[in-house]
Design an enzyme around this catalytic site. Sequence first.
Site, PDB file in Angstrom:
ATOM      1  N   ASP A 190      53.600  44.380  57.469  1.00  0.00           N
ATOM      2  CA  ASP A 190      53.340  44.058  56.064  1.00  0.00           C
ATOM      3  C   ASP A 190      52.788  42.644  55.974  1.00  0.00           C
ATOM      4  O   ASP A 190      53.206  41.755  56.732  1.00  0.00           O
ATOM      5  CB  ASP A 190      54.630  44.116  55.242  1.00  0.00           C
ATOM      6  CG  ASP A 190      54.909  45.520  54.710  1.00  0.00           C
ATOM      7  OD1 ASP A 190      54.172  46.450  55.107  1.00  0.00           O
ATOM      8  OD2 ASP A 190      55.860  45.674  53.934  1.00  0.00           O
ATOM      9  N   ASP A 202      49.040  46.557  51.440  1.00  0.00           N
ATOM     10  CA  ASP A 202      49.102  45.577  52.527  1.00  0.00           C
ATOM     11  C   ASP A 202      49.917  46.104  53.703  1.00  0.00           C
ATOM     12  O   ASP A 202      50.405  45.334  54.522  1.00  0.00           O
ATOM     13  CB  ASP A 202      49.716  44.281  52.016  1.00  0.00           C
ATOM     14  CG  ASP A 202      51.157  44.470  51.552  1.00  0.00           C
ATOM     15  OD1 ASP A 202      51.458  45.546  51.011  1.00  0.00           O
ATOM     16  OD2 ASP A 202      51.964  43.551  51.744  1.00  0.00           O
TER      17      ASP A 202
END
Length: 518
Positions: free
Chosen positions: A395, A438
Amino acid sequence: MNRLPVLVSPYGAYAGLALHVHDLTIRGHHAETLLAADEAEAITGALGDLRTHRISRLGRMYALNALGRHDEALQIAEDLVADQSVLGGPKATDAKILADTARVLIHLGRIDDGLHHVARAMALLDVAPRKGPRYFSAMASLAEAARSADLFELADDAMRRSLESFDTPDELYQAGVELTHAELWLEWALRLEQVGRAEEAAVLISRCEPVLRYWLEAGIDSPLGAALLAVCHAKSGRHPEALILVAELLPQMRAAGQHHESRLLHLAHGLTMRATGEWRAARREFRAGLELAALNSERLLFQHELAATAALEIPGEAAQAMLEALRTHVEALWQLRMDRRTMLRQAYRRVELEAARTTADLAATSDALTGLGNRRMFDRRINTVVVGGSLLLIDVDHFKDINDRYSHGVGDRVLGEIAAVLRSHCRHDEVAIRFGGDEFALFLATGEDEAREVAERIRRVIQARDWNTIMPGLTVTLSMGLAACRPGEPGRDLYDRADAHLYVAKRSGRDRLAAAAA
């Protein structure tokens, strides 16, 4: 004295070793080629120079093929095709290997497989850069494969394209391709004569002679070129000139074991003897050439010349019937040549359809922004991970803040940069994925210890990147969760463990990797 160039482009760090192997092959010293290949492959294998090793293996394959050891040549060819998925390489280089493999398959009588490889090579060359030594070498190999299937028109076009691939051709490369082109024309002419198309054959022979004469007078050391010229002289009625070349070259070619050149010289000698009415001598030369013939087409040529000689020496129904029967066989084989042209078109169409399906599948499993795999690709891959493989989840820290503070355009650039880093850390059997937003995943073909090292390298690269070049004040870090696959573990469980470790990395302050306890 100049020598013929090698019709390949070696790309490894120790390229001189492979050049020596190919230099021996191109000059017909096939037994020496195998010894040189032993040495080159031992050295390049020990040094890890896989590209030069592969080119040396190609040289070995050419030598084995020329020696009639086609099964051994095919084993190398199939290994090289399999290696393409490991080593990768320019499209023209891959096309060359496919074309060389096709030639061996065709020599072994596996025509369908050979033509399929030819079609694949053609498809790659359609989209390859059409300049430089790679394209030159690949086109030369395509021409040889096409010639082995009697697809003379395709071979002729490939040789022309090979020569045109240099903006300013080097003299040695130009000599090599033009002499090879002349050999193609001569073989084509001999086959046309067999099916009664003497005028077309004469046109091709008239093309050969000046090309061969030019390069030999320019000092190119080519016994093959001289042998081809001897045949042209014999066909054109220049019998004294043919005999001079035969007397000069045949004994040394036989002694050196250069059977291809020897076979051509026996043909030239036999044609000259027959033209002067020396039937016995002509038969002797044609039989000597027949003994050296390695391919069916070569044997058929000498059988045809022997039958034609018998018909001239002892006119009568028996000799004429034998010649006519042989001509009928030759014409049937010539018709097969036309069938192969149809087969090649069909094979090329299949390759086009396969490529279209692959492109469509890639589009369906690719992320539009980054070019990485998408969620669909992830779902396919997750259940294929086995022991020895690992899953890394990633992430981008505080990515929403990046979008809010700098704009979504900046956020997209950040994602693109991260994707490039992930892609650069993937080996041939590893896949990088963008879930969306993301979130990324990396399927690694390693155990946990090595996977940790890969993950830390990625994290440090992103951390050290000068993000100010995109936007002043921008910083980017990654949080990561890693899990190595356990025996019999379902993909869903592997994902859950990696996701739990990612959650630990975030709760522990971000910009870090979390995995099972070491």
